[in-house]
Design an enzyme around this catalytic site. Structure first.
Site, PDB file in Angstrom:
ATOM      1  N   HIS A  79       0.816  -1.208   0.000  1.00 53.06           N
ATOM      2  CA  HIS A  79       0.000   0.000   0.000  1.00 53.06           C
ATOM      3  C   HIS A  79       0.856   1.269   0.000  1.00 53.06           C
ATOM      4  O   HIS A  79       1.995   1.267   0.476  1.00 53.06           O
ATOM      5  CB  HIS A  79      -0.936  -0.010   1.194  1.00 53.06           C
ATOM      6  CG  HIS A  79      -2.008  -1.061   1.073  1.00 53.06           C
ATOM      7  ND1 HIS A  79      -3.026  -1.179   1.974  1.00 53.06           N
ATOM      8  CD2 HIS A  79      -2.225  -2.027   0.141  1.00 53.06           C
ATOM      9  CE1 HIS A  79      -3.820  -2.174   1.621  1.00 53.06           C
ATOM     10  NE2 HIS A  79      -3.345  -2.710   0.507  1.00 53.06           N
ATOM     11  N   GLU A  81       0.689   4.003   1.723  1.00 54.86           N
ATOM     12  CA  GLU A  81       1.100   4.477   3.046  1.00 54.86           C
ATOM     13  C   GLU A  81       2.335   3.718   3.521  1.00 54.86           C
ATOM     14  O   GLU A  81       3.273   4.304   4.052  1.00 54.86           O
ATOM     15  CB  GLU A  81      -0.039   4.270   4.073  1.00 54.86           C
ATOM     16  CG  GLU A  81      -1.341   4.945   3.706  1.00 54.86           C
ATOM     17  CD  GLU A  81      -2.326   4.018   3.003  1.00 54.86           C
ATOM     18  OE1 GLU A  81      -3.527   4.104   3.341  1.00 54.86           O
ATOM     19  OE2 GLU A  81      -1.913   3.236   2.120  1.00 54.86           O
ATOM     20  N   CYS A 117      -6.373   1.193   5.511  1.00 56.22           N
ATOM     21  CA  CYS A 117      -6.886  -0.097   5.971  1.00 56.22           C
ATOM     22  C   CYS A 117      -6.353  -0.364   7.381  1.00 56.22           C
ATOM     23  O   CYS A 117      -5.470   0.345   7.870  1.00 56.22           O
ATOM     24  CB  CYS A 117      -6.485  -1.202   4.995  1.00 56.22           C
ATOM     25  SG  CYS A 117      -4.732  -1.651   5.054  1.00 56.22           S
ATOM     26  N   CYS A 120      -2.546  -0.796   7.463  1.00 56.54           N
ATOM     27  CA  CYS A 120      -1.831   0.482   7.329  1.00 56.54           C
ATOM     28  C   CYS A 120      -1.966   1.328   8.580  1.00 56.54           C
ATOM     29  O   CYS A 120      -1.013   1.995   8.984  1.00 56.54           O
ATOM     30  CB  CYS A 120      -2.330   1.247   6.102  1.00 56.54           C
ATOM     31  SG  CYS A 120      -1.729   0.550   4.541  1.00 56.54           S
TER      32      CYS A 120
END
Length: 165
Positions: A79, A81, A117, A120
């Site tokens: 991801h 992030e 999410c 994250c």
């Protein structure tokens, strides 16, 4: 001419970063800023050395009809992030702000109905990031204080319910 405010300036940069995403569902771009200096950037894509979904021309989660927001462990991508966090030192991340933008990969329309999410969120908390700013539209955004994720620990809700408490 009116000058762009700093928050939208950083979100504009996060949107530019999402153009590098290789995801076939949603393109995310993240930048981390501390003391008015960009520390790092990240977008969602396969780990270094592995083929991206855009190269393979398919998405595992899409093939399996996994609904949005579920089963991220099946996702081929790291991801945005997380990629931004692993590209920075922890000292630079402590007290920083993460700016996040997302576009639908098929339509390229801005998608403001997003948030990090649960995986994250855990990484963001451990990195010491103070807040996350999420682009809603060209001029509007939401600000999430990571301290609220600690105070309202939603990770316990499912565990407590599944045990019957």
């Amino acid at each position: 001419m009116e000058r762009r405010d700093k928050t939208n300036y950083y979100l504009d940069i996060a949107e530019a970063v999402c153009a590098r995403s290789t995801c076939l569902r949603r393109k995310f771009g993240a930048i981390i800023v501390k003391h008015d200096e960009i520390i790092s950037t990240g977008y969602n894509g396969a780990p270094r050395g592995r083929q991206n979904c855009s190269d393979l021309d398919f998405c595992y989660r899409e093939r399996m009809q996994v609904p949005r927001g579920q089963r991220y462990e099946l996702c081929r991508s790291v991801h945005a992030e997380m990629n931004a966090i692993i590209s920075a030192s922890r000292a630079d991340l402590m007290g920083a702000t993460l700016y996040l933008a997302c576009h639908d990969a098929k339509t390229n329309a801005l998608d403001g109905a997003v948030e990090p999410c649960s995986m994250c969120k855990r990484v963001i908390l451990n990195a010491g990031i103070k807040q996350v700013v999420i682009r809603q539209d060209a001029d509007h955004y939401d600000v999430m204080q990571t301290a609220d994720w600690i105070a309202n620990d939603d990770s316990l809700a499912d565990v407590l319910r599944s045990d019957g408490y």
